[in-house]
Scaffold this motif. Structure first.
Motif, short mmCIF file in Angstrom:
data_model
loop_
_atom_site.label_atom_id
_atom_site.label_comp_id
_atom_site.label_asym_id
_atom_site.label_seq_id
_atom_site.Cartn_x
_atom_site.Cartn_y
_atom_site.Cartn_z
N HIS A 30 0.82 -1.22 0.00
CA HIS A 30 0.00 0.00 0.00
C HIS A 30 0.85 1.27 0.00
N GLY A 50 -6.96 0.50 11.46
CA GLY A 50 -5.94 -0.56 11.46
C GLY A 50 -4.57 0.09 11.29
N SER A 51 -3.88 0.26 12.42
CA SER A 51 -2.60 0.98 12.39
C SER A 51 -1.44 0.03 12.14
N GLY A 52 -0.26 0.60 11.99
CA GLY A 52 0.91 -0.26 11.81
C GLY A 52 2.15 0.56 11.50
N PRO A 53 3.31 -0.05 11.67
CA PRO A 53 4.56 0.69 11.44
C PRO A 53 4.69 1.18 9.99
N PHE A 54 4.01 0.50 9.04
CA PHE A 54 4.12 0.97 7.65
C PHE A 54 3.23 2.17 7.40
N SER A 55 1.92 1.97 7.53
CA SER A 55 1.00 3.05 7.12
C SER A 55 1.02 4.22 8.09
N GLU A 75 -7.30 1.45 16.53
CA GLU A 75 -6.61 0.16 16.71
C GLU A 75 -7.33 -0.62 17.81
N ASP A 76 -7.28 -1.97 17.73
CA ASP A 76 -7.94 -2.75 18.78
C ASP A 76 -7.05 -3.83 19.39
N ASP A 77 -5.79 -3.89 18.99
CA ASP A 77 -4.90 -4.92 19.54
C ASP A 77 -3.88 -4.24 20.46
N TRP A 80 -0.25 -4.74 19.66
CA TRP A 80 0.13 -4.03 18.43
C TRP A 80 0.27 -2.53 18.69
N PHE A 116 -8.37 5.06 5.25
CA PHE A 116 -7.56 3.89 4.88
C PHE A 116 -7.99 2.70 5.73
N ASP A 118 -7.41 -1.09 6.84
CA ASP A 118 -6.43 -2.18 6.89
C ASP A 118 -6.49 -2.87 8.25
N SER A 120 -7.74 -5.56 11.33
CA SER A 120 -7.99 -6.98 11.64
C SER A 120 -7.21 -7.95 10.76
N ARG A 121 -7.28 -9.21 11.15
CA ARG A 121 -6.59 -10.24 10.37
C ARG A 121 -7.57 -11.20 9.74
C1 LIG Z 1 -2.52 -5.64 8.42
S1 LIG Z 1 -2.36 -5.06 10.03
C2 LIG Z 1 -2.27 -3.32 9.82
C3 LIG Z 1 -1.02 -2.86 9.13
C4 LIG Z 1 -0.85 -1.37 9.05
N1 LIG Z 1 -1.95 -0.72 8.38
C5 LIG Z 1 0.45 -1.00 8.38
O1 LIG Z 1 0.44 -0.62 7.20
O2 LIG Z 1 1.50 -1.08 9.01
C6 LIG Z 1 -3.98 -5.31 10.63
C7 LIG Z 1 -4.18 -5.45 12.11
O3 LIG Z 1 -3.68 -6.70 12.54
C8 LIG Z 1 -3.39 -6.62 13.94
N2 LIG Z 1 -2.06 -7.18 14.26
C9 LIG Z 1 -1.72 -7.72 15.43
N3 LIG Z 1 -0.48 -8.19 15.41
C10 LIG Z 1 0.00 -7.97 14.19
C11 LIG Z 1 1.25 -8.25 13.55
N4 LIG Z 1 2.24 -8.86 14.17
N5 LIG Z 1 1.41 -7.84 12.27
C12 LIG Z 1 0.43 -7.20 11.63
N6 LIG Z 1 -0.80 -6.92 12.17
C13 LIG Z 1 -1.01 -7.30 13.45
C14 LIG Z 1 -3.51 -5.15 14.34
O4 LIG Z 1 -4.71 -5.01 15.02
C15 LIG Z 1 -3.52 -4.42 12.99
O5 LIG Z 1 -4.28 -3.23 13.03
#
Ligand SMILES: C[S@@+](CC[C@H](N)C(=O)[O-])C[C@H]1O[C@@H](n2cnc3c(N)ncnc32)[C@H](O)[C@@H]1O
Length: 216
Positions: A30, A50-55, A75-77, A80, A116, A118, A120-121
């Motif tokens: 993305h 859906g947060s993360g180190p990339f987006s 975010e819900d985890d 994470w 955006f 992204d 849950s899994r």
């Molecule tokens: C696909 S990830 C989100 C990635 C994020 N948008 C990014 O670009 O970095 C979807 C969700 O999976 C959960 N999650 C938990 N552990 C994770 C892991 N090790 N790697 C990726 N997602 C994880 C989090 O709740 C996260 O919001």
């Protein structure tokens, strides 16, 4: 010989089925698309589900999103959450919201230039998020990661327009109502990504930002 035969068979199967190569790292496909969107329209307010180190870190990167005022990230985890906040550090533009389940807590999308999705899994869960966003008829652009998933394409039916960035898998779907974005610009951005993917590393935020800045 067996490996070579397997390679040829796999290549031919890909051609016949029109399957695009899977990216490595798969979770970052993305990033080029988000960098393109930042240049195609003015993006001041982003809702990230859906947060993360990339987006999350890319939205906060001023080289890529120079107009960003607010990033609201759901975010819900809890595990994470720590990973993400450690990666992005503190930034006054970031409103990070922990909720029990993102898909059941989608806030009003009014006023966001980009949503955006992204979270849950599980495909069934993200589909609920897509439907919740769609029901609000957002004024801005909606970008959905992993759009090769049939569940997500089905959940996104009803948006008045869609464009799929399919150079790389996982794919990114861009959906919108009204005239939020000019599809010819998305097409052009998709061609640029296809042309540059061998030269710019998929995770090189500033590389993609600089590329789309230069193109204008
Ligand atoms: C696909 S990830 C989100 C990635 C994020 N948008 C990014 O670009 O970095 C979807 C969700 O999976 C959960 N999650 C938990 N552990 C994770 C892991 N090790 N790697 C990726 N997602 C994880 C989090 O709740 C996260 O919001």
């Amino acid at each position: 010989v067996i490996n070579r035969a397997r390679q040829i068979a796999s290549k031919s199967r890909g051609k016949v089925l029109r399957v695009r190569p899977t990216s490595d790292p798969a979770y970052a496909t993305h990033l080029p698309v988000l960098a393109a969107l930042a240049r195609i329209t003015t993006i001041r307010r982003v809702l990230e589900l859906g947060s993360g180190p990339f987006s999350t870190s890319m939205f906060l990167n001023r080289d890529v999103f120079p107009d960003l005022d607010i990033l609201t990230s759901y975010e819900d985890d809890p595990n994470w959450e720590h990973v993400v906040l450690d990666a992005v550090g503190s930034d006054t533009r970031l409103e990070f919201r922990m909720v029990p389940e993102v898909r059941l807590a989608v806030p009003p999308t009014d006023g966001y230039d980009l949503v955006f999705i992204d979270d849950s899994r599980l495909p069934s869960e993200r589909s609920t998020t897509i439907r919740a966003v769609k029901a609000m008829r957002p004024r801005g652009i909606v970008a959905i990661h992993d759009f090769e998933q049939r569940h997500y394409r089905t959940a996104a039916r009803g948006f008045s327009h869609r464009f799929i960035f399919n150079t790389l898998t996982p794919q990114v779907g861009v959906c919108w109502f009204g005239d939020a974005v000019d599809p010819s610009q998305l097409k052009r951005a998709s061609r640029t990504i296809a042309g540059e993917i061998g030269r710019v590393s998929i995770t090189d935020q500033s590389g993609w930002g600089g590329l789309f800045r230069a193109i204008g």
